[in-house]
Design a protein around this motif. Structure first.
Motif, PDB file in Angstrom:
ATOM      1  N   GLY A 178      10.235   9.080   0.157  1.00 34.90           N
ATOM      2  CA  GLY A 178       9.001   9.758   0.567  1.00 34.90           C
ATOM      3  C   GLY A 178       8.993  10.176   2.015  1.00 34.90           C
ATOM      4  O   GLY A 178       7.965  10.612   2.538  1.00 34.90           O
ATOM      5  N   THR A 225       5.250  10.556  -3.777  1.00 37.18           N
ATOM      6  CA  THR A 225       3.847  10.133  -3.742  1.00 37.18           C
ATOM      7  C   THR A 225       3.245  10.136  -5.149  1.00 37.18           C
ATOM      8  O   THR A 225       2.547   9.191  -5.533  1.00 37.18           O
ATOM      9  N   ALA A 268       4.600   7.277  -7.283  1.00 32.24           N
ATOM     10  CA  ALA A 268       4.024   5.999  -6.829  1.00 32.24           C
ATOM     11  C   ALA A 268       2.613   5.820  -7.375  1.00 32.24           C
ATOM     12  O   ALA A 268       2.239   4.731  -7.828  1.00 32.24           O
ATOM     13  N   ARG A 269       1.823   6.884  -7.368  1.00 32.59           N
ATOM     14  CA  ARG A 269       0.463   6.807  -7.893  1.00 32.59           C
ATOM     15  C   ARG A 269       0.477   6.618  -9.407  1.00 32.59           C
ATOM     16  O   ARG A 269      -0.348   5.893  -9.968  1.00 32.59           O
ATOM     17  N   ILE A 307       0.354   2.277  -7.831  1.00 38.05           N
ATOM     18  CA  ILE A 307       0.431   1.676  -6.501  1.00 38.05           C
ATOM     19  C   ILE A 307      -0.744   2.187  -5.677  1.00 38.05           C
ATOM     20  O   ILE A 307      -1.078   3.375  -5.718  1.00 38.05           O
ATOM     21  N   ASN A 362      -3.317   3.697  -3.184  1.00 35.96           N
ATOM     22  CA  ASN A 362      -3.183   4.936  -2.413  1.00 35.96           C
ATOM     23  C   ASN A 362      -2.990   4.673  -0.916  1.00 35.96           C
ATOM     24  O   ASN A 362      -2.231   5.381  -0.246  1.00 35.96           O
ATOM     25  N   VAL A 397       0.603   3.707  -0.341  1.00 39.91           N
ATOM     26  CA  VAL A 397       1.458   4.894  -0.427  1.00 39.91           C
ATOM     27  C   VAL A 397       1.373   5.685   0.886  1.00 39.91           C
ATOM     28  O   VAL A 397       2.388   6.201   1.372  1.00 39.91           O
ATOM     29  N   TRP A 457       3.569   3.994   3.383  1.00 38.10           N
ATOM     30  CA  TRP A 457       4.981   4.245   3.072  1.00 38.10           C
ATOM     31  C   TRP A 457       5.422   5.642   3.517  1.00 38.10           C
ATOM     32  O   TRP A 457       6.533   5.815   3.995  1.00 38.10           O
ATOM     33  N   THR A 458       4.555   6.621   3.346  1.00 37.94           N
ATOM     34  CA  THR A 458       4.922   7.998   3.682  1.00 37.94           C
ATOM     35  C   THR A 458       4.569   8.380   5.113  1.00 37.94           C
ATOM     36  O   THR A 458       4.866   9.482   5.555  1.00 37.94           O
ATOM     37  N   GLN A 507       4.576  -5.608   0.405  1.00 40.51           N
ATOM     38  CA  GLN A 507       5.141  -4.284   0.124  1.00 40.51           C
ATOM     39  C   GLN A 507       6.375  -4.390  -0.773  1.00 40.51           C
ATOM     40  O   GLN A 507       6.581  -3.555  -1.663  1.00 40.51           O
ATOM     41  N   GLN A 522       5.246  -4.846  -4.296  1.00 41.79           N
ATOM     42  CA  GLN A 522       4.668  -3.609  -4.826  1.00 41.79           C
ATOM     43  C   GLN A 522       5.747  -2.566  -5.101  1.00 41.79           C
ATOM     44  O   GLN A 522       5.654  -1.781  -6.041  1.00 41.79           O
ATOM     45  N   LEU A 533       7.822   0.575  -8.600  1.00 47.52           N
ATOM     46  CA  LEU A 533       8.261   1.969  -8.551  1.00 47.52           C
ATOM     47  C   LEU A 533       9.540   2.165  -9.361  1.00 47.52           C
ATOM     48  O   LEU A 533      10.573   2.585  -8.857  1.00 47.52           O
TER      49      LEU A 533
END
Length: 290
Positions: free
Chosen positions: A165, A244, A247-248, A252, A254, A257, A260-261, A281, A284, A288
């Motif tokens: 990401g 993204t 992941a959603r 996971i 928001n 995410v 992470w990005t 993290q 989680q 993915l």
């Protein structure tokens, strides 16, 4: 005696008037090309990141400098700019908007330095360009993309983008810590005057097979151009949107995410950011998988 003093005063006023006139004449002779290029290299360059500046300067060179290089600054009026920007907008609206913004910056700088009386860009109108925010690859498109890049020279690079990401401009700064199973990434969307920010995130399961711990070196422009050969309906940035989206889809949170990005590092509160421990993290990140 008093007459001599009066004559001296008249002479001084005349000399002052000549200096003002000469100064105005000098302003009339300021050439747009040299002034604008100086603005780009001494002002604009300090306001943005090097990669961003390179992109902006390329637009400046192609669509502004080539058009107005030899014209006196004061001779460039709203009607001339309107014609240019209207024609440009009909062909490449996004670039036209960027050119207008840049011209506005240049003429504002000239105005603030007393070289012109008004900014002609203020009287120019072009329709607002609605920019696309990006489009994630569908799961089927992603599978097809992974199949197509198999054995290509940038296969690993594309997969690292897809499975982390990160922004393409952040690739060269990624530090892969295989022992701790983490990636440390320098935030690539900062102004030059902003404090450098890093984010440490997990090495995600799909990224792990390609992690070597070595520095990544790649020309993002070449990477982007070649990407279109494999995925013509998307841009390189869409790999980030795809991460993204996946992941959603894997449910996971928001906010996590976004961490992470690096999407909200500048706005996210310290309490929210620090709430996501690296241990949390890592757990989680195992979701993915798809």
């Amino acid at each position: 005696m008093w007459l001599s003093g009066f004559e001296d005063e008249i002479r001084a006023k005349e000399q002052f008037s000549v200096k003002i006139k000469e100064s105005k004449n000098n302003y009339d002779n300021v050439i747009f090309g040299s002034f604008a290029d100086n603005y780009m290299k001494t002002v604009k360059k300090k306001m943005v990141q090097p990669n961003t500046y390179a992109s902006i300067y390329n637009i400046f060179k192609l669509h502004i400098l080539s058009k107005y290089r030899t014209l006196p600054l004061k001779k460039i009026n709203a009607m001339l700019l309107q014609k240019h920007l209207t024609e440009l907008h009909e062909r490449i609206p996004r670039v036209a908007e960027s050119v207008k913004t840049l011209l506005n910056n240049i003429f504002d700088y000239a105005l603030n330095n007393g070289l012109i009386d008004r900014n002609p860009v203020k009287a120019v109108y072009i329709p607002k360009h609605i920019r696309e925010t990006g489009k994630a690859l569908t799961l089927e498109e992603e599978k097809e993309f992974v199949r197509k890049i198999k054995g290509s020279r940038f296969e690993t690079i594309y997969l690292k983008l897809l499975y982390s990401g990160c922004r393409p401009c952040e690739l060269s700064g990624i530090q892969e810590n295989l022992k701790d199973n983490t990636l440390t990434i320098k935030n690539g969307k900062l102004k030059s005057y902003q404090k450098i920010l890093y984010r440490t995130i997990p090495i995600f399961p799909k990224y792990k097979p390609y992690a070597t711990g070595k520095e990544i070196k790649v020309n993002t422009q070449t990477l982007s151009e070649e990407f279109r050969n494999f995925c013509p309906n998307h841009t390189l940035k869409d790999l980030r949107h795809t991460f993204t989206t996946r992941a959603r889809e894997c449910e996971i949170d928001n906010e996590l995410v976004a961490v992470w990005t690096g999407h909200s590092l500048g706005n996210i509160t310290a309490s929210v950011y620090t709430h996501f421990s690296i241990e949390f993290q890592q757990k989680q990140a195992q979701k993915l998988m798809y």
